[in-house]
Design an enzyme around this catalytic site. Structure first.
Site, PDB file in Angstrom:
ATOM      1  N   THR A 438       0.851  -1.192   0.000  1.00  0.00           N
ATOM      2  CA  THR A 438       0.000   0.000   0.000  1.00  0.00           C
ATOM      3  C   THR A 438       0.886   1.241   0.000  1.00  0.00           C
ATOM      4  OG1 THR A 438      -1.738   1.213   1.184  1.00  0.00           O
ATOM      5  CG2 THR A 438      -0.228  -0.093   2.536  1.00  0.00           C
ATOM      6  N   HIS A 495       1.566 -10.538  15.061  1.00  0.00           N
ATOM      7  CA  HIS A 495       2.557 -11.046  16.015  1.00  0.00           C
ATOM      8  C   HIS A 495       2.226 -12.448  16.519  1.00  0.00           C
ATOM      9  CE1 HIS A 495       6.155 -10.623  18.101  1.00  0.00           C
ATOM     10  NE2 HIS A 495       5.897  -9.606  18.917  1.00  0.00           N
TER      11      HIS A 495
END
Length: 522
Positions: A438, A495
């Site tokens: 992006t 994560h």
């Protein structure tokens, strides 16, 4: 044998779509892959091609309706059935010099009651049972044409403009603006001698040709206003007009029956005559602090998806600065010849995409997804390339990027972006991404912290490219200061699946590929 045409799934997280326009009518012959209808979702506007060749025998879902994916919206095959209208006295001619003739369409006729025809709250999707009338576009006593916008509604899934199913005079409004009612509730009556459930619209004079927009280099003159012209436009178009103080009588409409589309008004605003035609208003007319404005449907769904992604994945970010001087010089040397030879511009994006693919090859965990406590390593690297549109954001996908040359990557990125802006993508091209790029730095920002595109586990945001003083150290350890083209890249990752060490290794490989570029580009 008849073939069912279904609402396609335009992405893994998209479960419904709105049919904005039928490009064929019952009885029409349609070729395989010929555009059949247009749809809109929270992520994409697209033309949907016919899956087979044949005759469109039935349309099951009307324009403006929102349905779940895999819902049957039409049938191709067999003998076309066009329901005949009920016999009614012909409607009187209503002179409208700028309104084009409306071709006959197969359409169900609303119930007729003594004194008129009842207009009901439509059902805009299988799971929608009520709607709110946000605005009446006609008032009692007004003459209305068939298919002319009559009122606007809002539901929990869609905001839509509802056209009149018949021509006539709006004799009664039964539900006021702001009221919420169940579907199939009678909201108005079109009646009196003007009402006609005829499938064909009343005879009208030929349409005038739309006014021509003067060239940008010519001295512009304001468009002449045709105050008798029937304005056909969507709520979005009217909102844009209000925000820019534009009289829609000035704007040429290129849509069906002269309808003013979003592209029409944006094209008008980009031309210099828009500045002259717009009435000047005092600054106080702008929205004031403290105003409360409802979310659009698209904005509400984006908000929902962003919250879901943050709830699902613990987001962590790592920012690396990359010396893009080598790439900048290479691009400058080859850009003219590249465009002349291949017909596309040489941008920075294919360099960045190729470097990301190289790093994903080395560290495939960033190209994986966590599903039901299982790590799914994807067989291919399918790069999602976020494309900003005037009406939102879409992420078309470059499939099997690992098998592409630099030129193939550049062509695919350019092609997908162009067709995204022209609403020409097909469903398969906006789903299945495994890693997203992006460009948050296109407006000059240092870097952005993007939200994951579920179910992906990583996303790379591209920062602004700018020249900066940098300390360089030679082989003997001597330091010098040089002007270099520097760019920040921010990796966002889940994560649960990716540790900081894995993210760091990925970014170092990505950085090394760009700073020591050796691949052929032509």
């Amino acid at each position: 044998m008849p073939t069912d045409v279904i609402m396609p799934q335009m992405g893994e997280s998209i479960f419904e779509g709105t049919i904005t326009k039928w490009l064929k009518q019952p009885g029409d012959t349609v070729q395989k892959d010929e555009p059949l209808f247009e749809i809109s979702t929270d992520k994409v506007d697209a033309e949907i091609p016919s899956p087979v060749a044949g005759v469109l025998s039935e349309i099951k879902v009307a324009e403006g309706a929102t349905v779940q994916v895999n819902t049957v919206v039409a049938v191709i095959g067999g003998t076309a059935t066009v329901p005949a209208p009920k016999a009614q006295p012909p409607a009187p001619e209503v002179p409208q010099p700028s309104a084009p003739e409306v071709p006959p369409k197969a359409q169900s006729v609303p119930p007729q009651v003594p004194g008129g025809i009842e207009i009901v709250m439509p059902q805009m999707g299988e799971s929608i049972f009520e709607g709110t009338i946000t605005k009446w576009l006609k008032k009692e006593g007004d003459t209305v044409q068939k298919d002319e916008p009559l009122f606007e509604i809002s539901t929990d899934k869609v905001d839509a403009e509802i056209p009149s199913p018949v021509a006539g005079v709006l004799s009664e409004i039964k539900v006021p603006e702001g009221a919420t009612v169940q579907v199939n509730t009678v909201v108005a009556v079109i009646g009196g001698s003007g009402a006609s459930p005829s499938v064909a619209a009343p005879a009208v004079a030929p349409a005038k040709a739309p006014p021509q927009v003067p060239p940008r280099t010519a001295a512009p003159a304001a468009h002449a206003i045709d105050s008798t012209r029937i304005l056909r436009s969507s709520p979005l178009v009217r909102r844009i007009a209000r925000e820019h103080n534009i009289d829609l009588h000035h704007v040429p409409g290129t849509g069906s029956e002269g309808r003013i589309t979003k592209d029409d008004i944006l094209r008008y605003l980009s031309a210099p005559q828009a500045q002259l035609a717009a009435p000047q208003v005092p600054q106080a007319a702008a929205p004031l602090s403290g105003a409360v404005v409802p979310l659009t449907r698209m904005r509400a769904i984006i908000a929902q998806r962003m919250v879901e992604s943050k709830r699902i994945s613990p987001h962590v970010y790592s920012v690396y600065k990359v010396d893009m001087t080598r790439i900048a010089r290479l691009r400058e040397r080859h850009r003219a010849a590249f465009e002349q030879r291949h017909g596309i511009k040489l941008t920075y994006m294919p360099f960045i995409a190729a470097a990301a693919v190289e790093a994903l090859r080395r560290y495939p965990v960033l190209n994986a997804s966590l599903v039901e406590n299982m790590i799914h390593y994807h067989a291919s690297i399918n790069l999602g390339i976020a494309v900003a549109l005037e009406w939102g954001l879409i992420v078309p996908v470059v499939k099997e990027s690992e098998a592409r040359s630099f030129l193939s990557l550049a062509r695919a990125i350019n092609d997908l972006a162009a067709r995204a802006r022209a609403k020409k993508l097909v469903p398969d091209e906006v789903q299945g991404s495994t890693f997203t790029l992006t460009n948050s730095g296109v407006y000059g920002g240092e870097f952005g912290t993007p939200i994951l595109n579920q179910p992906e586990s990583a996303i790379l945001a591209i920062g602004g490219l700018r020249k900066e003083p940098v300390v360089l150290t030679d082989a003997e350890g001597n330091d010098t200061i040089a002007i270099r083209a520097m760019q920040n890249f921010c990796l966002g990752f889940d994560h649960r699946l990716i540790d900081g060490a894995d993210a760091g290794k990925f970014m170092l490989e990505f950085k090394k590929t760009l700073e020591n570029w050796t691949r052929e580009i032509e």
